[in-house]
Design an enzyme around this catalytic site. Sequence first.
Site, short mmCIF file in Angstrom:
data_model
loop_
_atom_site.label_atom_id
_atom_site.label_comp_id
_atom_site.label_asym_id
_atom_site.label_seq_id
_atom_site.Cartn_x
_atom_site.Cartn_y
_atom_site.Cartn_z
N ASP A 87 -9.93 103.77 57.30
CA ASP A 87 -9.19 102.66 56.69
C ASP A 87 -9.57 101.28 57.25
OD1 ASP A 87 -7.66 103.96 54.71
OD2 ASP A 87 -6.35 104.77 56.26
N ASP A 148 -8.96 107.72 48.84
CA ASP A 148 -8.53 106.38 49.30
C ASP A 148 -9.71 105.58 49.86
OD1 ASP A 148 -6.70 108.53 49.45
OD2 ASP A 148 -5.31 107.43 50.72
#
Length: 373
Positions: A87, A148
């Site tokens: 991330d 993601d």
Amino acid sequence: MWQPIMDDVVAKTKANIERFGDQFPHVSLNDQYQLNDNTDWTDGFWSGLLWLCYEYSGDDAFKEAARRTVASFRNRLDNQVELDHHDIGFLYSLSSKAQWMIEGDEEAKRLTLEAADVLLNRWRPELGIIQAWGPKGHPENGGRIIIDCLMNLPLLYWAHRVTGEQKYYDVAVAHAEISRRFLVRGDDSSYHTFYFDQETGDALRGGTAQGYRDGSTWTRGQAWGIYGFALSYHYTKNKAFLETSIRLAKYFLERLPEDLVVYWDFNAPVNAETKRDSSASAITACGVLELLKVLPADHPDREVLERGLEQTMKGLAEGYSTVNKPGAQGLLERGSYSVRGGNAPDDYMIWGDYYYMEALMRIEKGHKGYWYE
Ligand code: GLY
């Protein structure tokens, strides 16, 4: 038309600067944002929201607060605080990269490039993937990808543009390609995650982390795919990424419930108790706005995308926005972080707030977010 909502976003975010101090909001509990010291995967969204509010309002209080978050992200990188995951793009695209875009700050650019190297270190050449979570060789996650991550690839594409170094581009394209092959299914739904054999590289199976079950379609995963493939198209001009984004978007928009904001998983049984995910709808709105920017006026899918966008924005504004709740901390109600895990199943999500404001800025101001320069 959206300005009263945007003015409210600015007012609430300003009040939150006082409330949060130097901490970062994540998800809420009993309508109060849970704060952390810049240790979570979500902390860039607060920075990004501050930069958007600064660009919308011109109020220096947002700029000062956003700069303070970037200083905190410098500290996080120097001390390698909770960076062992994919991330990194969420964290640094919306903080230091946004600062570089807005202010041309060279130190912010350096920091963002260092962050790109951290993400690049997650590339596993023998498998051809960016490993989602944990250290290399981790028994459960060593060969695992996650949809993601498509949203983190712009950091690598951008690093290629800025430095001219091919490695960033090649890794981003290869990861987008393997994600397209294995995370997206033939009926345009998606797996949340996929496992590869760490010894042989063989494709093993799809799975989920936050979805209803391994083979279901978690709505936020689908939303990350919509926006993420649209951004890979932006950087590569590879039509396969554009088509994939459109396919995922149509699947999503064809499944809106009566109030136009999605349930948390497209396969979750629906009854009066079924949770929503307003953040997935906000992410999808941004992804569809990106698609509409690039599709020609006579593209056969424009109409369905335009209608879906209009419905989504209407659903969020009428049923989920806190515009008529002056003391509220969050901007969108009824997001869900992990319904099965019982973690914030019906609460504010800072990323939902960020993407809602990004969508509004795109619609009202022609803004394009901070994903590409
Ligand atoms: N990227 C983690 C999530 O969407 O919850």
